[in-house]
Design an enzyme around this catalytic site. Structure first.
Site, PDB file in Angstrom:
ATOM      1  N   VAL A   7      -1.245   4.317  14.932  1.00 56.68           N
ATOM      2  CA  VAL A   7      -2.691   4.244  14.795  1.00 56.68           C
ATOM      3  C   VAL A   7      -3.037   3.685  13.421  1.00 56.68           C
ATOM      4  O   VAL A   7      -2.852   4.354  12.393  1.00 56.68           O
ATOM      5  CB  VAL A   7      -3.342   5.635  14.976  1.00 56.68           C
ATOM      6  CG1 VAL A   7      -4.868   5.513  14.899  1.00 56.68           C
ATOM      7  CG2 VAL A   7      -2.912   6.271  16.287  1.00 56.68           C
ATOM      8  N   ASN A   9      -5.931   1.250  10.940  1.00 56.29           N
ATOM      9  CA  ASN A   9      -7.374   1.192  10.724  1.00 56.29           C
ATOM     10  C   ASN A   9      -8.071   0.222  11.662  1.00 56.29           C
ATOM     11  O   ASN A   9      -9.246   0.412  11.980  1.00 56.29           O
ATOM     12  CB  ASN A   9      -7.659   0.802   9.273  1.00 56.29           C
ATOM     13  CG  ASN A   9      -7.306   1.905   8.300  1.00 56.29           C
ATOM     14  OD1 ASN A   9      -7.914   2.968   8.314  1.00 56.29           O
ATOM     15  ND2 ASN A   9      -6.314   1.677   7.469  1.00 56.29           N
ATOM     16  N   THR A  10      -7.352  -0.807  12.114  1.00 59.13           N
ATOM     17  CA  THR A  10      -7.948  -1.815  12.989  1.00 59.13           C
ATOM     18  C   THR A  10      -7.488  -1.671  14.429  1.00 59.13           C
ATOM     19  O   THR A  10      -8.297  -1.731  15.361  1.00 59.13           O
ATOM     20  CB  THR A  10      -7.616  -3.233  12.486  1.00 59.13           C
ATOM     21  OG1 THR A  10      -8.064  -3.365  11.124  1.00 59.13           O
ATOM     22  CG2 THR A  10      -8.302  -4.285  13.337  1.00 59.13           C
ATOM     23  N   GLY A 107       0.842   7.222   3.314  1.00 55.77           N
ATOM     24  CA  GLY A 107       0.507   7.212   4.734  1.00 55.77           C
ATOM     25  C   GLY A 107       1.728   7.203   5.631  1.00 55.77           C
ATOM     26  O   GLY A 107       2.795   6.690   5.269  1.00 55.77           O
ATOM     27  N   ASP A 109       2.205   5.415   8.180  1.00 55.38           N
ATOM     28  CA  ASP A 109       2.575   4.050   8.535  1.00 55.38           C
ATOM     29  C   ASP A 109       3.610   3.488   7.572  1.00 55.38           C
ATOM     30  O   ASP A 109       4.552   2.798   7.981  1.00 55.38           O
ATOM     31  CB  ASP A 109       1.337   3.150   8.569  1.00 55.38           C
ATOM     32  CG  ASP A 109       0.546   3.162   7.264  1.00 55.38           C
ATOM     33  OD1 ASP A 109       0.645   4.133   6.493  1.00 55.38           O
ATOM     34  OD2 ASP A 109      -0.189   2.179   7.025  1.00 55.38           O
ATOM     35  N   ARG A 110       3.475   3.824   6.300  1.00 57.86           N
ATOM     36  CA  ARG A 110       4.411   3.314   5.300  1.00 57.86           C
ATOM     37  C   ARG A 110       5.741   4.056   5.361  1.00 57.86           C
ATOM     38  O   ARG A 110       6.809   3.471   5.139  1.00 57.86           O
ATOM     39  CB  ARG A 110       3.764   3.392   3.928  1.00 57.86           C
ATOM     40  CG  ARG A 110       2.561   2.444   3.854  1.00 57.86           C
ATOM     41  CD  ARG A 110       1.574   2.845   2.809  1.00 57.86           C
ATOM     42  NE  ARG A 110       2.158   2.718   1.486  1.00 57.86           N
ATOM     43  CZ  ARG A 110       1.673   3.330   0.407  1.00 57.86           C
ATOM     44  NH1 ARG A 110       0.620   4.108   0.519  1.00 57.86           N
ATOM     45  NH2 ARG A 110       2.254   3.150  -0.754  1.00 57.86           N
ATOM     46  N   ASP A 129       3.906  -4.933   4.476  1.00 55.21           N
ATOM     47  CA  ASP A 129       3.204  -4.742   5.746  1.00 55.21           C
ATOM     48  C   ASP A 129       1.852  -5.445   5.664  1.00 55.21           C
ATOM     49  O   ASP A 129       0.950  -5.022   4.936  1.00 55.21           O
ATOM     50  CB  ASP A 129       3.011  -3.249   6.022  1.00 55.21           C
ATOM     51  CG  ASP A 129       2.442  -2.990   7.418  1.00 55.21           C
ATOM     52  OD1 ASP A 129       2.076  -3.958   8.110  1.00 55.21           O
ATOM     53  OD2 ASP A 129       2.366  -1.816   7.812  1.00 55.21           O
TER      54      ASP A 129
END
Length: 260
Positions: A7, A9-10, A107, A109-110, A129
């Protein structure tokens, strides 16, 4: 089958693993508010569109940087796939450690990106990224996430350009053949893309200098990376599926405890 959900931000991007093989990927927008029923049905429909039987999904792992989406998404997984998802966050085994002044700021994601890079290559890496923001994350050869640089993504830069100027139009972000342009649209495209490439190359060079690692492996991911890939030599590997691979690796590390 394992469903990995990233998930951002975009976009919400989804990868489906059949054993060790990434069998399918798809994406949907993050920003539109949805109920758990809407999310669950959309996930099922997208799986069906790729000829994947949703009843074969036995587990789900989620990496998210958008907290307000999580209640509906977690409820959708439980209701429509009959399993409790593994949510990547504090307390989850990742195979890497974080050496930061505030590790909780990093985060998910990282974390999944650097975990994948370290697991796959077993060497120090710089992971770039290209997402809503562009992140440059360094992980050492001991598996320690130590340094980061964060800049606005190329889409943010583009939106700022045309939203903050009265006469510049909204344009497609694409790389023109030449830097020199004879019209406004090509001039904007040239400045955005080639200017961004210059920024990336400078940051990679300076990070290598400060780390004293001139041969540092540079791995790029994120959909927007494709725009820049063929125009720079500072990227060694481009892997659009790095986050999915990282989530699968983290899932495998935690599966025994989940089954206990």
């Amino acid at each position: 089958m394992l469903m990995t959900i990233d998930v951002g931000n975009t976009n919400i991007t989804v990868g489906i693993f059949d054993q060790q093989q990434l069998a399918a990927t798809f994406r949907m927008t993050t920003k539109t508010p949805r109920t758990s029923d809407e999310l669950g049905m959309q996930l099922r429909m997208m799986l069906s569109a790729r000829q994947i039987d949703w009843t074969r999904i036995h587990d789900v792992v989620i990496s998210s940087v958008v907290p307000k989406v999580m209640h509906a998404l977690e409820s959708a997984v439980i209701r429509y796939f009959q399993c409790t998802p593994l949510i990547i966050g504090p307390g989850i085994k990742t195979g890497v450690s974080v050496n930061s002044e505030n590790p909780k700021e990093v985060g998910a994601d990282r974390i999944v990106n650097v975990a994948a890079a370290y697991h796959l290559y077993r060497t120090a890496c710089l992971v770039i990224d290209f997402g809503t923001a562009t992140t440059f994350d360094y992980i050492s050869d001991r598996g320690v996430f130590e340094y980061t640089v964060i800049v606005p993504g190329i889409e943010i830069a583009a939106q700022a350009l045309w939203s903050m100027t009265a006469k510049l139009p909204e344009i497609e972000i694409r790389r023109p053949q030449r830097v020199l342009a004879k019209n406004t649209v090509n001039g904007m495209q040239s400045g955005l893309v080639y200017g961004y490439i210059g920024q990336v190359e400078y940051l990679v060079r300076k990070m290598k200098e400060e780390l004293q690692q001139p041969q540092l492996k540079v791995i790029a991911t994120g959909g927007l990376g494709r725009i820049l890939l063929d125009a720079t030599e500072c990227i060694d590997i481009y892997d659009p599926d790095l986050a999915f691979k990282g989530m699968k690796i983290i899932y495998d590390k935690n599966r025994k405890e989940m089954d206990a």
